[in-house]
Motif scaffolding. Structure first.
Motif, PDB file in Angstrom:
ATOM      1  N   TRP A  84     -11.875  -4.155  -9.989  1.00 38.10           N
ATOM      2  CA  TRP A  84     -10.686  -4.423  -9.185  1.00 38.10           C
ATOM      3  C   TRP A  84      -9.725  -3.252  -9.339  1.00 38.10           C
ATOM      4  N   HIS A  85      -9.141  -2.811  -8.225  1.00 37.44           N
ATOM      5  CA  HIS A  85      -8.193  -1.702  -8.216  1.00 37.44           C
ATOM      6  C   HIS A  85      -6.835  -2.222  -7.740  1.00 37.44           C
ATOM      7  N   ALA A  86      -5.791  -1.864  -8.460  1.00 34.17           N
ATOM      8  CA  ALA A  86      -4.445  -2.306  -8.096  1.00 34.17           C
ATOM      9  C   ALA A  86      -3.978  -1.611  -6.824  1.00 34.17           C
ATOM     10  N   LEU A  87      -3.241  -2.354  -6.029  1.00 38.18           N
ATOM     11  CA  LEU A  87      -2.607  -1.789  -4.840  1.00 38.18           C
ATOM     12  C   LEU A  87      -1.188  -1.380  -5.197  1.00 38.18           C
ATOM     13  N   PRO A  88      -0.680  -0.326  -4.644  1.00 41.78           N
ATOM     14  CA  PRO A  88      -1.255   0.499  -3.583  1.00 41.78           C
ATOM     15  C   PRO A  88      -2.402   1.365  -4.099  1.00 41.78           C
ATOM     16  N   TYR A  89      -3.278   1.733  -3.154  1.00 45.66           N
ATOM     17  CA  TYR A  89      -4.470   2.504  -3.488  1.00 45.66           C
ATOM     18  C   TYR A  89      -4.680   3.527  -2.382  1.00 45.66           C
ATOM     19  N   SER A  90      -4.998   4.756  -2.749  1.00 44.93           N
ATOM     20  CA  SER A  90      -5.257   5.816  -1.774  1.00 44.93           C
ATOM     21  C   SER A  90      -6.692   6.286  -1.921  1.00 44.93           C
ATOM     22  N   ILE A  91      -7.320   6.563  -0.773  1.00 44.18           N
ATOM     23  CA  ILE A  91      -8.703   7.002  -0.785  1.00 44.18           C
ATOM     24  C   ILE A  91      -8.906   8.058   0.309  1.00 44.18           C
ATOM     25  N   PRO A  92      -9.528   9.190  -0.049  1.00 43.37           N
ATOM     26  CA  PRO A  92      -9.838  10.177   0.994  1.00 43.37           C
ATOM     27  C   PRO A  92     -10.996   9.670   1.857  1.00 43.37           C
ATOM     28  N   PHE A  93     -10.891   9.883   3.171  1.00 35.84           N
ATOM     29  CA  PHE A  93     -11.918   9.390   4.084  1.00 35.84           C
ATOM     30  C   PHE A  93     -11.897  10.206   5.367  1.00 35.84           C
ATOM     31  N   GLU A  94     -13.016  10.823   5.696  1.00 33.19           N
ATOM     32  CA  GLU A  94     -13.182  11.575   6.945  1.00 33.19           C
ATOM     33  C   GLU A  94     -11.990  12.474   7.266  1.00 33.19           C
ATOM     34  N   ASN A  95     -11.709  13.423   6.399  1.00 35.20           N
ATOM     35  CA  ASN A  95     -10.598  14.373   6.577  1.00 35.20           C
ATOM     36  C   ASN A  95      -9.248  13.683   6.688  1.00 35.20           C
ATOM     37  N   ASP A  96      -9.146  12.496   6.147  1.00 28.02           N
ATOM     38  CA  ASP A  96      -7.917  11.713   6.183  1.00 28.02           C
ATOM     39  C   ASP A  96      -7.653  11.201   4.771  1.00 28.02           C
ATOM     40  N   LEU A  97      -6.445  10.872   4.475  1.00 28.57           N
ATOM     41  CA  LEU A  97      -6.106  10.184   3.237  1.00 28.57           C
ATOM     42  C   LEU A  97      -5.558   8.825   3.654  1.00 28.57           C
ATOM     43  N   VAL A  98      -6.278   7.772   3.292  1.00 28.40           N
ATOM     44  CA  VAL A  98      -5.912   6.425   3.710  1.00 28.40           C
ATOM     45  C   VAL A  98      -5.194   5.742   2.553  1.00 28.40           C
ATOM     46  N   ASN A  99      -4.007   5.267   2.829  1.00 28.46           N
ATOM     47  CA  ASN A  99      -3.218   4.529   1.847  1.00 28.46           C
ATOM     48  C   ASN A  99      -3.278   3.054   2.189  1.00 28.46           C
ATOM     49  N   LEU A 100      -3.666   2.263   1.191  1.00 28.53           N
ATOM     50  CA  LEU A 100      -3.753   0.818   1.359  1.00 28.53           C
ATOM     51  C   LEU A 100      -2.684   0.201   0.474  1.00 28.53           C
ATOM     52  N   ARG A 101      -1.816  -0.587   1.071  1.00 22.59           N
ATOM     53  CA  ARG A 101      -0.760  -1.245   0.312  1.00 22.59           C
ATOM     54  C   ARG A 101      -0.575  -2.650   0.865  1.00 22.59           C
ATOM     55  N   TYR A 102       0.288  -3.403   0.217  1.00 18.48           N
ATOM     56  CA  TYR A 102       0.532  -4.761   0.689  1.00 18.48           C
ATOM     57  C   TYR A 102       2.029  -5.011   0.732  1.00 18.48           C
ATOM     58  N   SER A 103       2.392  -5.955   1.543  1.00 22.16           N
ATOM     59  CA  SER A 103       3.766  -6.441   1.581  1.00 22.16           C
ATOM     60  C   SER A 103       3.684  -7.955   1.682  1.00 22.16           C
ATOM     61  N   PHE A 104       4.770  -8.611   1.356  1.00 27.55           N
ATOM     62  CA  PHE A 104       4.743 -10.066   1.390  1.00 27.55           C
ATOM     63  C   PHE A 104       6.107 -10.596   1.777  1.00 27.55           C
ATOM     64  N   ASP A 105       6.068 -11.796   2.320  1.00 29.39           N
ATOM     65  CA  ASP A 105       7.265 -12.516   2.695  1.00 29.39           C
ATOM     66  C   ASP A 105       6.933 -13.998   2.562  1.00 29.39           C
ATOM     67  N   VAL A 106       7.859 -14.846   2.871  1.00 29.29           N
ATOM     68  CA  VAL A 106       7.620 -16.281   2.778  1.00 29.29           C
ATOM     69  C   VAL A 106       6.399 -16.637   3.634  1.00 29.29           C
ATOM     70  N   ASP A 107       5.428 -17.287   2.998  1.00 27.84           N
ATOM     71  CA  ASP A 107       4.201 -17.763   3.645  1.00 27.84           C
ATOM     72  C   ASP A 107       3.296 -16.669   4.214  1.00 27.84           C
TER      73      ASP A 107
END
Length: 164
Positions: A84-107
């Motif tokens: 398991w990897h904690a978010l946010p997480y960045s990964i290089p992909f096809e000449n791009d750097l993809v940042n994966l993060r999360y946000s939350f609100d009620v429900d």
């Protein structure tokens, strides 16, 4: 007289400063921690612009108190792996750097993908198809405070909060 005033001022400052001491050996029972896993699908995402895509997942364990005062953690496990990897997480992909993060609100929990290359959203969304998102929500009354906790370490959090 000047020395007495300085001494008095120093004593006042020391007495008004607060210090929190955290115990490194955490013990106790945690009664209520919410945990959920979601299998990510590429078609969960909706493009917001040429760089960002968002997937919204409803989660009714997030009330106003949890959002404002609790602790909400996000982790990702890539398909075919056990780590398991904690978010946010960045990964290089096809000449791009993809940042994966999360946000939350009620429900709601949102998974946010952001690339650095314009109009690469569809490829970035497909990159996470089949991966698993794990969200953990800890109510304010259940948060264990200690210097010894690394909240980015899923295994430590799982053990500490007795998450199955």
């Amino acid at each position: 007289m000047k020395t007495i005033k300085l001494l008095f001022l120093a004593l006042m400052l020391i007495s008004h400063s607060s210090c929190t001491i955290y115990d490194n050996d955490v013990e106790g029972e945690v009664d209520l921690v919410y945990s959920s896993t979601i299998t990510i699908r590429a078609n969960d995402f909706v493009s917001q612009d040429e760089y960002v895509s968002v997937a919204n997942y409803g989660w009714d364990n997030l009330d106003a108190e949890m959002v404002d005062y609790g602790l909400v953690l996000g982790y990702i496990r890539f398909e075919g792996t056990t780590a398991w990897h904690a978010l946010p997480y960045s990964i290089p992909f096809e000449n791009d750097l993809v940042n994966l993060r999360y946000s939350f609100d009620v429900d709601n929990i949102s998974l946010v993908l952001e690339g650095e290359v314009a109009d690469n959203n569809q490829a970035n969304e497909a990159l996470f198809d089949g991966d698993v998102l794990r969200v953990i929500a800890i109510p304010p009354s259940e948060i264990i405070r200690t210097k010894a906790i690394d909240y980015r370490n899923y295994d430590q959090i799982k053990e500490l909060y007795n998450i199955e």
